[in-house]
Scaffold this active site. Structure first.
Site, PDB file in Angstrom:
ATOM      1  N   GLY A  15       8.955  23.163  49.707  1.00 25.93           N
ATOM      2  CA  GLY A  15      10.217  23.437  50.369  1.00 25.93           C
ATOM      3  C   GLY A  15      10.348  24.788  51.033  1.00 25.93           C
ATOM      4  CG  ASN A  17       9.239  24.080  57.127  1.00 27.15           C
ATOM      5  OD1 ASN A  17       9.460  24.689  58.166  1.00 27.15           O
ATOM      6  ND2 ASN A  17       8.041  23.690  56.762  1.00 27.15           N
ATOM      7  CG  MET A  95       4.308  14.946  52.328  1.00 28.23           C
ATOM      8  SD  MET A  95       4.010  15.697  53.950  1.00 28.23           S
ATOM      9  CE  MET A  95       2.266  15.456  54.096  1.00 28.23           C
ATOM     10  NE  ARG A  96       5.857   7.522  50.942  1.00 25.73           N
ATOM     11  CZ  ARG A  96       6.194   6.666  49.973  1.00 25.73           C
ATOM     12  NH1 ARG A  96       6.671   7.120  48.839  1.00 25.73           N
ATOM     13  NH2 ARG A  96       6.043   5.362  50.157  1.00 25.73           N
ATOM     14  CG  ASN A 112       8.842  15.246  60.823  1.00 22.44           C
ATOM     15  OD1 ASN A 112       8.966  15.628  59.668  1.00 22.44           O
ATOM     16  ND2 ASN A 112       7.664  14.989  61.374  1.00 22.44           N
ATOM     17  CG  HIS A 114       2.986  17.236  62.799  1.00 25.22           C
ATOM     18  ND1 HIS A 114       2.568  16.521  61.699  1.00 25.22           N
ATOM     19  CD2 HIS A 114       1.882  17.445  63.545  1.00 25.22           C
ATOM     20  CE1 HIS A 114       1.262  16.301  61.781  1.00 25.22           C
ATOM     21  NE2 HIS A 114       0.819  16.852  62.897  1.00 25.22           N
ATOM     22  CD  GLU A 148       4.627   3.714  65.627  1.00 26.78           C
ATOM     23  OE1 GLU A 148       5.005   2.533  65.613  1.00 26.78           O
ATOM     24  OE2 GLU A 148       3.650   4.150  64.988  1.00 26.78           O
ATOM     25  CB  THR A 177       4.575  32.751  59.899  1.00 31.84           C
ATOM     26  OG1 THR A 177       3.667  32.584  60.996  1.00 31.84           O
ATOM     27  CG2 THR A 177       3.790  33.205  58.677  1.00 31.84           C
ATOM     28  CD  GLU A 179       5.110  24.323  59.443  1.00 28.77           C
ATOM     29  OE1 GLU A 179       5.865  23.599  58.787  1.00 28.77           O
ATOM     30  OE2 GLU A 179       3.897  24.430  59.194  1.00 28.77           O
TER      31      GLU A 179
HETATM   32  C1  GRF Z   1       4.386  22.430  56.114  1.00 31.89           C
HETATM   33  O1  GRF Z   1       3.297  22.875  56.896  1.00 31.89           O
HETATM   34  C2  GRF Z   1       4.979  21.201  56.758  1.00 31.89           C
HETATM   35  O2  GRF Z   1       4.918  21.217  58.171  1.00 31.89           O
HETATM   36  C3  GRF Z   1       4.105  20.134  56.200  1.00 31.89           C
HETATM   37  O3  GRF Z   1       3.983  20.485  54.827  1.00 31.89           O
HETATM   38  C4  GRF Z   1       3.885  21.926  54.760  1.00 31.89           C
HETATM   39  C5  GRF Z   1       4.664  22.459  53.586  1.00 31.89           C
HETATM   40  O4  GRF Z   1       6.000  22.375  53.894  1.00 31.89           O
HETATM   41  N1  GRF Z   1       4.654  18.830  56.378  1.00 31.89           N
HETATM   42  P1  GRF Z   1       7.112  23.008  52.899  1.00 31.89           P
HETATM   43  O5  GRF Z   1       6.579  24.351  52.432  1.00 31.89           O
HETATM   44  O6  GRF Z   1       7.255  22.067  51.746  1.00 31.89           O
HETATM   45  O7  GRF Z   1       8.339  23.131  53.738  1.00 31.89           O
END
Ligand code: GRF
Length: 223
Positions: A15, A17, A95-96, A112, A114, A148, A177, A179
């Site tokens: 978490g 982000n 991740m789902r 989202n 990526h 998708e 960083t 993101e």
């Molecule tokens: C991040 O790079 C995100 O883009 C990817 O998983 C990584 C960890 O994300 N999907 P977070 O630290 O859980 O936000």
């Protein structure tokens, strides 16, 4: 102070982000407040972060994608989001796959992030795939989700250089960083009503933004 939109976050991991969004909200850099975090992983760090900020943290078991149980779990996610009057769904390290019914429940309001420059390197190893391919520039993308994985209209991207001796972890950390800067910015533009989706394009303020400086890596050695 502008009205703060209500954001629901879907996350599966640590978490960071989510934390960047929480920090931006607390600092009033974004007119948004996270009102609920939902994770498919019971012990995920994102749920602990939510609890430490006094935000509802909900674990919902998400079975195999495409099954009736998966569709039912997504209906549960929609119900929790609606109970919290969520106006924007932010997938942050989720991740789902989400279901078409979840997308329909929040039209044009599911984002989202990526960790690659889409459409290059989609999937669950974007950073490592980019590094293995030998790219000179890597980065991250925030986009509106569609049916998708990693394909919806792109809102903002951030670029980082790849260094010759980068491990996948070093590159992933550098991308992270970026993101943490672009996701709050995307949410703020959404909260200000400044994003418009036109086919594959997302326009900010209706017009292509200004700024024409180029990004070249490794740096050119003459002017
Ligand atoms: C991040 O790079 C995100 O883009 C990817 O998983 C990584 C960890 O994300 N999907 P977070 O630290 O859980 O936000």
């Amino acid at each position: 102070m502008s009205r703060r939109i209500r954001v629901g976050v879907l996350a599966s991991g640590g978490g960071t982000n989510l934390q960047a969004i929480l920090d931006a909200s607390k600092a009033s850099r974004i007119d948004a407040e996270v009102v609920v975090i939902i994770s498919d992983r019971e012990g995920a760090g994102c749920l602990d972060r939510a609890r430490s900020h006094g935000i509802d943290a909900v674990h919902i078991k998400v079975p195999k994608t495409g099954t009736d149980a998966w569709r039912a779990a997504n209906e549960q996610i929609v119900a929790v989001l609606r109970d919290h009057q969520v106006e924007l769904v932010a997938m942050a390290g989720y991740m789902r796959m989400i279901s078409p019914s979840l997308l329909r429940a929040f039209p044009g309001a599911v984002m989202n992030i990526h960790p690659a420059l889409l459409p290059s390197f989609p999937g669950t190893h974007g950073q490592g795939d980019a590094n293995a391919h030998g790219v000179k520039l890597a980065g991250a993308t925030v986009h509106f989700a569609d049916e998708e994985f990693d394909r919806g209209p792109i809102i903002i991207q951030g670029v980082v250089p790849v260094l010759g001796d980068d491990t996948d972890d070093a590159l992933a950390a550098r991308i992270l960083t970026v993101e943490h800067r672009i996701y709050p910015q995307a949410i703020q533009w959404f909260s200000q009503g400044r994003l418009r989706i036109e086919g594959r394009r997302v326009l900010l303020d209706g017009e292509p933004v200004s700024g024409t400086e180029s990004l070249i890596w490794p740096p050119i050695e003459w002017q």
